[in-house]
Design a protein around this motif. Structure first.
Motif, PDB file in Angstrom:
ATOM      1  N   HIS A  23       2.268   2.950   0.017  1.00 20.68           N
ATOM      2  CA  HIS A  23       2.888   3.955   0.964  1.00 20.68           C
ATOM      3  C   HIS A  23       4.047   4.560   0.339  1.00 20.68           C
ATOM      4  CE1 HIS A  23       6.162   1.286   2.561  1.00 20.68           C
ATOM      5  NE2 HIS A  23       5.290   0.391   2.728  1.00 20.68           N
ATOM      6  N   PHE A 136      -1.764   8.373   5.603  1.00 27.47           N
ATOM      7  CA  PHE A 136      -2.937   8.120   4.956  1.00 27.47           C
ATOM      8  C   PHE A 136      -4.033   8.905   5.467  1.00 27.47           C
ATOM      9  CE2 PHE A 136      -0.655   4.247   5.032  1.00 27.47           C
ATOM     10  CZ  PHE A 136      -0.580   3.719   3.593  1.00 27.47           C
ATOM     11  N   LYS A 142      -6.619   3.846   0.598  1.00 28.33           N
ATOM     12  CA  LYS A 142      -5.525   3.026   0.533  1.00 28.33           C
ATOM     13  C   LYS A 142      -5.630   2.191  -0.421  1.00 28.33           C
ATOM     14  CE  LYS A 142      -4.403   2.879   5.594  1.00 28.33           C
ATOM     15  NZ  LYS A 142      -4.549   1.929   6.832  1.00 28.33           N
TER      16      LYS A 142
END
Length: 312
Positions: A23, A136, A142
Motif C-alpha cells: 500500500h 485499492f 492487490k
C-alpha cells in the motif's frame, strides 16, 4: 507452470509469515507498516512481557528477497521495529516496522504496478476522497508481500519476500511501469519541492542497446567503454534516445558500450547545463589521459581512464 491453464501456480504463504497488502504508506511519506495484532500475539508472553517503555525500539536489518520473476536476489536494508504506547490500544496492536528510502525504492522497482497505483492515489488524494475511493479501488488489484518476524535473544529478525506479484504479461503496460519506477521514486516522490530543485538523479550503467528507451530531457550523460577504459562527458537538452538514435554514429567516440544519465532538476537552464558539462570535462582532463591539455594527468592509462572528449 500449470499447462492446463497456462499460468503459474500462486506462491504459498510460508510458515510463520503473515501476508501484507502493498500500500501507499510503504512507498510514500510514512515508509512503515503496523504489525497485525494477531501476529504479534503469536510471539507469546515470554517475549511480550520484556517490552516496556525502557525496551521499546530495536534497530534491525530487513532480509529482503526480490520476486521470483526477477531473480530472487537477496538484500539487506536498515529499519527499526518499535512499540508505541497509545491510550486505549493493546500492546499487541502497537508494533510498527519503519524503514528508510532505500527499501521503499527497492519495493517500487520490484512492484512497479503497486507503486504507480500508490502514486496515482497520492497525487489525486482530494479527488479520490471526494469519490469515497480507497487506494485499492484504483486499478482493482492487490500485490502482496509476506513477512516474518522472529525473536532471537530479544532481538527481532525480519524477513520479507514475495507472496503475490502481478505477472508482467498481465500488467498492461509493464515497461511504462518500470520506467516510472526508475525516474519518480527517489527524488520526485520522496523529497520536498525545494529538495527536488537541489538534487539530481543518476542512473545505473546501462547497455547501449537500451538507449532507445530514454525519454527524459535536460541531461548530463556519461558514455563508457569499460574494456578499453574510455569515457566521454556530454550534455543534451533532448532525451538521450533523440541525441543518439541507434542508427547514428557518435562524432568522436562511437566505440562506447554503456551509458549513465545524470538527470538535472527541471529548472536547470541551458547555460547551467553547459557549464556543468564543461566542469566535468575540465576535471576529467586533469585526472585522465586526454588530448585536450598538454600536461601529465593524475591517473595514467594503467590506473585511470582515457577521456574521449576533444574539446574543452
Amino acid at each position: 507452470m500449470d499447462k492446463r491453464k497456462n499460468r503459474i501456480q500462486p506462491i504459498r504463504l510460508s510458515t510463520k509469515f503473515f501476508p501484507l497488502d502493498i500500500h501507499k504508506s510503504m512507498f510514500i511519506n510514512d515508509l512503515m507498516i503496523t504489525i497485525p495484532q494477531y501476529y504479534a500475539e503469536t510471539w507469546g508472553n515470554v517475549i511480550l512481557s520484556k517490552h516496556n517503555p525502557e525496551n521499546k525500539q530495536w534497530e534491525v536489518d530487513i532480509n529482503y528477497e526480490t520476486p521470483r520473476e526477477i531473480g530472487r536476489t537477496k538484500h539487506k536494508f536498515k529499519a527499526s521495529l518499535s512499540l508505541f504506547f497509545a491510550k486505549g490500544r493493546k500492546q499487541t496492536s502497537s508494533y510498527r516496522l519503519k524503514w528508510k528510502n532505500e527499501f521503499a525504492i527497492q519495493l517500487a522497482q520490484d512492484y512497479p504496478k503497486s507503486f504507480v497505483r500508490s502514486l496515482e492515489f497520492h497525487i489525486g488524494d482530494e479527488y479520490y476522497k471526494k469519490q469515497k475511493f480507497t487506494e485499492f479501488d484504483i486499478g482493482g488489484f492487490k500485490e502482496q508481500l509476506q513477512v516474518k518476524i522472529k525473536w532471537n535473544n530479544g532481538i527481532p529478525e525480519i524477513n520479507i519476500k514475495e507472496f503475490f506479484r502481478v505477472n508482467e504479461k498481465s500488467q498492461g503496460f509493464p515497461k511504462v511501469f518500470n520506467e516510472l519506477s526508475s525516474y519518480l521514486i527517489a527524488d520526485y516522490l520522496l523529497s520536498s519541492e525545494d529538495e527536488i530543485l537541489r538534487r539530481i538523479q543518476i542512473t545505473k550503467w546501462k547497455p547501449r542497446k537500451e538507449i532507445s528507451k530514454e525519454m527524459n530531457e535536460n541531461n548530463i550523460y556519461l558514455l563508457l567503454n569499460r574494456e578499453k577504459k574510455e569515457v566521454y562527458f556530454g550534455e543534451t537538452k533532448k532525451s538521450l534516445s533523440k541525441r543518439y538514435p541507434t542508427t547514428q554514429k557518435h562524432h568522436s567516440f562511437n566505440e562506447w558500450t554503456e551509458y549513465s544519465i545524470i538527470q538535472l532538476p527541471p529548472e536547470t537552464s541551458e547555460h547551467t547545463r553547459l557549464l556543468v558539462e564543461r566542469i566535468l570535462i575540465a576535471v576529467g582532463s586533469k585526472l585522465f589521459t586526454n588530448s585536450i591539455y598538454d600536461e601529465t594527468p593524475v591517473l595514467g592509462k594503467e590506473s585511470g581512464l582515457i577521456l574521449k572528449n576533444r574539446k574543452k
